[in-house]
Each structure stands twice: as C-alpha cells, then as structure tokens.
Design an enzyme around this catalytic site. Structure first.
Site, PDB file in Angstrom:
ATOM      1  N   LYS A 212      32.449  32.654  55.797  1.00  0.00           N
ATOM      2  CA  LYS A 212      33.118  32.659  54.495  1.00  0.00           C
ATOM      3  C   LYS A 212      33.842  31.337  54.320  1.00  0.00           C
ATOM      4  O   LYS A 212      34.724  30.986  55.098  1.00  0.00           O
ATOM      5  CB  LYS A 212      34.104  33.811  54.382  1.00  0.00           C
TER       6      LYS A 212
ATOM      7  N   GLY B 174      46.521  37.385  47.505  1.00  0.00           N
ATOM      8  CA  GLY B 174      47.743  38.064  47.918  1.00  0.00           C
ATOM      9  C   GLY B 174      48.629  38.543  46.787  1.00  0.00           C
ATOM     10  O   GLY B 174      49.706  39.088  47.035  1.00  0.00           O
TER      11      GLY B 174
ATOM     12  N   GLY C 172      43.121  39.304  45.119  1.00  0.00           N
ATOM     13  CA  GLY C 172      43.851  39.810  43.977  1.00  0.00           C
ATOM     14  C   GLY C 172      43.880  41.312  43.811  1.00  0.00           C
ATOM     15  O   GLY C 172      44.673  41.843  43.037  1.00  0.00           O
TER      16      GLY C 172
ATOM     17  N   THR D   7      45.268  41.798  51.996  1.00  0.00           N
ATOM     18  CA  THR D   7      46.679  42.092  51.760  1.00  0.00           C
ATOM     19  C   THR D   7      46.890  43.473  51.153  1.00  0.00           C
ATOM     20  O   THR D   7      47.844  44.172  51.505  1.00  0.00           O
ATOM     21  CB  THR D   7      47.299  41.023  50.834  1.00  0.00           C
TER      22      THR D   7
END
Length: 247
Positions: free
Chosen positions: A100, A161, A188, A210
């Site tokens: 990634k 985050g 997000g 997150t």
C-alpha cells in the site's frame, strides 16, 4: 456474491484493516478476528515486523500464513522515502510484492501529496510491486494511477483519522464508474454506517484503522464494521428502489 479480487487473488472479506493504535498485539489480533478481514495493513515506520529483532514482531500475532500482510508507507512525505520503505518491506516479507502506497503532503491534515504519489507509483510498478494506492478523491488522478498499473485505487472518504465519513460521495461515484480496478475507500470512516454507505455507492471494499482502534470497544466495533460492509454490499447488489416524492 462475487469475491474481492486484487492482483489475481480472491478474498471473501471486503473489509481491510490496519494494525496501529491498539493497546497491544493481543487486542490487535482480537479486533482483526472480529472484523473477518483477510488483508491486514502494517505501517512499516511504526510497527515492527522484523526491522528490530530485539522487539516483539506483529507477525507473531498476525502471521502471514493466516493473513495477507499489506505493508504501507504511512509517515512518508516523498516518493523516494516511500519507495525505500517498500523495498525494505519486500525484503522482510520474502519478496512479497503487494503493498500500500501513501505519500503524505501535510503533517497536520495528512492529505496526500499527489505528484509524489504518482511518481512513487510509477517507480514501484516498474520494479514489480503490486501497488494499492491511497490518494485524493480526484477522478482524474485516480484514473492516472490505474493507467500507471496500480492494482487497486484507494481514494479517501475524508481526512485520515478524522472519522468524518464520506464527505464527497459524488466524486466517489465518478471514480467508481470510470474504474477497471478495485476502488477501496481508505481513510475517514468513523462508524459502521459510513462503511455501509461506501459499499452502497459501489466501492469494492473499505480500509480502516482508527475507527476500530479508537472505539471504546475496538473488538465490538470491528464486528460492527464487518456487518456494515456486508449489508452495504448486499444493498448495492440488490439495487435500491427509486426515490419518489410520493408513493
């Protein structure tokens, strides 16, 4: 339902999860198990997978024999740094090519630096990496990344985050409608309904960290995210009713 296919490999789960921000590796593993995720991303600059032989390795808790490990370049701000980081990851993971890519542009808002991202993607694809790329929700640049040869394009839903959910669904639709590779929302997502909306729009998957790790109960949130992804995918395939002003 059709499986998610990335770089020629099929996966049952369309939820991809990160491994940072948990209190320990045991909680990380419990959350991953609850999520049902098969692809697990690892920030090479923050999590030990063998870089430091004197410290515990995440791979002891999340072994490559059970999961597809997706090394990422979180914390990199230039193409050169990102390329070096993924070369190290490939060496540590015995030649594993899937990765990634993310190249950040601003340490405060963590928005991607797209010129550097495009530059790094070109280099990595030429070197045989199978690049899944984090990027802005820009339909033009997403298509450019696909044409470079990235195996999946991963536009943000909102800032990394932030937990703000999908702030521009119209851009995501443009990206999805114009893509020939998997489109995976990355960054997000805050709660299960955000993941569901992404899947209802037609995204092929969602990557998150997150939203699970910073939940009051990460393991329970991981389970909720799994269900949200599945519900959104089924709704997308079912085809929602038309909107009407009256019955």
């Amino acid at each position: 339902m059709h499986q998610l296919t990335i770089a020629g490999k099929a996966y049952r789960s369309r939820l991809l999860v990160g491994t940072g921000k948990y209190k320990d590796f045991a909680e990380t593993r419990a959350a991953i198990d609850a999520s049902g995720a098969e692809i697990v991303t690892v920030a090479m600059r923050r999590v030990n997978i063998g870089q430091d032989a004197s410290q515990p390795s995440l791979l002891d808790a999340v072994p490559p024999s059970q999961f597809t490990i997706l090394p990422n370049t979180a914390g990199c701000y230039t193409a050169d740094d990102a390329v070096r980081t993924l070369r190290l990851a490939r060496e540590l993971l015995d030649g594993h090519p899937l990765c990634k890519l993310e190249v950040l542009g601003d340490p405060t808002n963590l928005f991607p630096n797209m010129p550097e991202t495009l530059k790094a993607a070109e280099t990595l694809v030429k070197e045989g990496f199978e690049v899944m790329v984090h990027c802005a929700d820009d339909p033009i640049q997403c298509k450019m990344l696909e044409e470079i040869g990235c195996v999946a394009v991963m536009p943000l839903a909102s800032l990394i985050g932030s937990g703000m959910g999908i702030v521009n669904p119209w851009n995501l639709r443009l990206i999805i409608d114009n893509a020939k590779v998997p489109i995976i929302v990355d960054a997000g997502v805050g709660t299960a309904s955000d993941a569901t909306i992404a899947m209802e729009l037609g995204c092929d998957g969602v990557l998150m960290n997150t939203a699970i790790a910073h939940a009051k109960d990460p393991v329970l949130m991981a389970s909720a995210m799994k269900k949200g992804i599945e519900a959104g995918r089924e709704a997308y395939l079912a085809g929602r009713m038309a909107l009407r002003r009256r019955p």
